[in-house]
Scaffold this active site. Structure first.
Site, mmCIF file in Angstrom:
data_model
loop_
_atom_site.group_PDB
_atom_site.id
_atom_site.type_symbol
_atom_site.label_atom_id
_atom_site.label_comp_id
_atom_site.label_asym_id
_atom_site.label_seq_id
_atom_site.Cartn_x
_atom_site.Cartn_y
_atom_site.Cartn_z
ATOM 1 N N GLN B 19 29.258 15.550 -70.358
ATOM 2 C CA GLN B 19 27.800 15.696 -70.470
ATOM 3 C C GLN B 19 27.393 16.402 -71.758
ATOM 4 O O GLN B 19 26.228 16.371 -72.146
ATOM 5 C CB GLN B 19 27.248 16.436 -69.245
ATOM 6 N N CYS B 25 24.440 17.241 -65.253
ATOM 7 C CA CYS B 25 25.435 17.013 -64.191
ATOM 8 C C CYS B 25 24.848 16.198 -63.048
ATOM 9 O O CYS B 25 25.515 15.323 -62.483
ATOM 10 C CB CYS B 25 25.954 18.342 -63.667
ATOM 11 N N HIS B 162 25.650 23.079 -59.508
ATOM 12 C CA HIS B 162 26.291 22.056 -60.334
ATOM 13 C C HIS B 162 26.637 20.829 -59.480
ATOM 14 O O HIS B 162 27.260 20.955 -58.430
ATOM 15 C CB HIS B 162 27.563 22.657 -60.943
#
Lengths: 71, 214
Positions: B19, B25, B162
């Site tokens: 990323q 994410c 995340h």
């Protein structure tokens, strides 16, 4: 390209990361346990790491009941 | 349930992505699940556009963060087709949404489920086997220093920050664990993967888990 201030700051973060890794590794008792050490994020402060990479939000979702629309 | 199951063995999991310096994410997790489920349905495994989700899912905040569940909800409600990555490349920056006609090649989301599997990780294993890779949101604070092995400590639940893709599990050894694909490149973790102990909601792996239906 980094200035000496920036270099020093990152160097300090790197040193701090080694202490953090030693603490994390102290719990790694069995062979398959996670290990912690130097990687591409070691010169970031925990805050910088959090701000840049930990940006996923968890949406409140229902507890799994065993039933879904599909089954 | 089999003692070990890994969707990578069926060649339906795309390679680990990076990323870069963008808080995307949530988009990588979402797109990872969709492209895998599409491949499980018999189509060629094709990388779909993360940038499209980043730019167009306006309920989320692009590189500043977002929720996989909101992204899936947007895809379901709007019936927008995710186009191939080659048609809408990843730039690691939030940009202006590009629109494609409905006749353009792409994959649409029909439905999705999102559940909290805390205390029911066996059911989560069943969902993974039955439906395909799952998007989960975890606490990844200790992952800053992760190199490999199975995470059993230092990872709290209920503090998720995340999004990741759960692609399998392995309960054949001493420590049953989830096999999780991250989006921080192959230099991180075990070639881009991380392993999390099954059974006590380590890292909050079971807190918010989404499955996709196409």
């Amino acid at each position: 390209d980094v200035t000496s201030d920036e270099f020093n700051r990152r160097h300090n973060y790197f040193r701090d990361s080694k202490k953090r890794q030693a603490r994390l590794n102290s719990f790694s008792a069995v062979p398959q346990s996670a290990t912690y050490g130097i990687n591409q994020f070691s010169d970031l402060s925990p805050k910088q790491f959090r701000d840049l990479y930990l940006t996923g939000s968890a949406t409140r979702v229902p507890h799994y009941s065993g039933l879904t629309p599909e089954n | 349930l089999p003692a070990k199951f890994d969707w990578r063995d069926k060649a339906v999991v795309a390679p680990v992505q990076n990323q870069q310096a963008c808080g995307s994410c949530w988009a990588f997790g979402t797109v990872g699940a969709i492209q895998s489920v599409h491949a499980i349905g018999g189509f060629t495994l094709e990388q779909l556009s993360v940038q499209q989700v980043l730019d167009c899912s306006i309920q989320n905040s692009g590189c500043n963060g977002g929720s996989a569940v909101w992204a899936l909800d947007w895809l379901k409600q709007t019936k927008v087709k995710l186009v191939p990555q080659s048609d809408y490349r990843y730039k690691a920056k939030t940009g202006i949404c590009h629109y494609f006609s409905q006749s353009h090649d792409g994959v649409a989301v029909k439905n999705f489920t999102a559940h909290d599997f805390e205390g029911q990780e066996a059911a989560m294993m069943g969902e993974l086997v039955q439906n395909g890779p799952l998007v989960a949101v975890v606490d990844a604070i200790s992952w800053q220093d992760y190199l490999g092995g199975i995470i059993q400590h230092h990872c709290s639940s209920h503090r998720s920050n995340h999004a990741v893709l759960v692609v399998g599990y392995d309960a054949t050894g001493h420590i049953p664990h989830w096999i999780v694909q991250n989006s921080w490149g192959t230099a991180w973790g075990d070639e881009g993967y991380v392993y999390i102990k099954i059974g006590s909601n380590v890292c909050g792996i079971a807190d918010s888990v989404a499955a996709v239906f196409l």
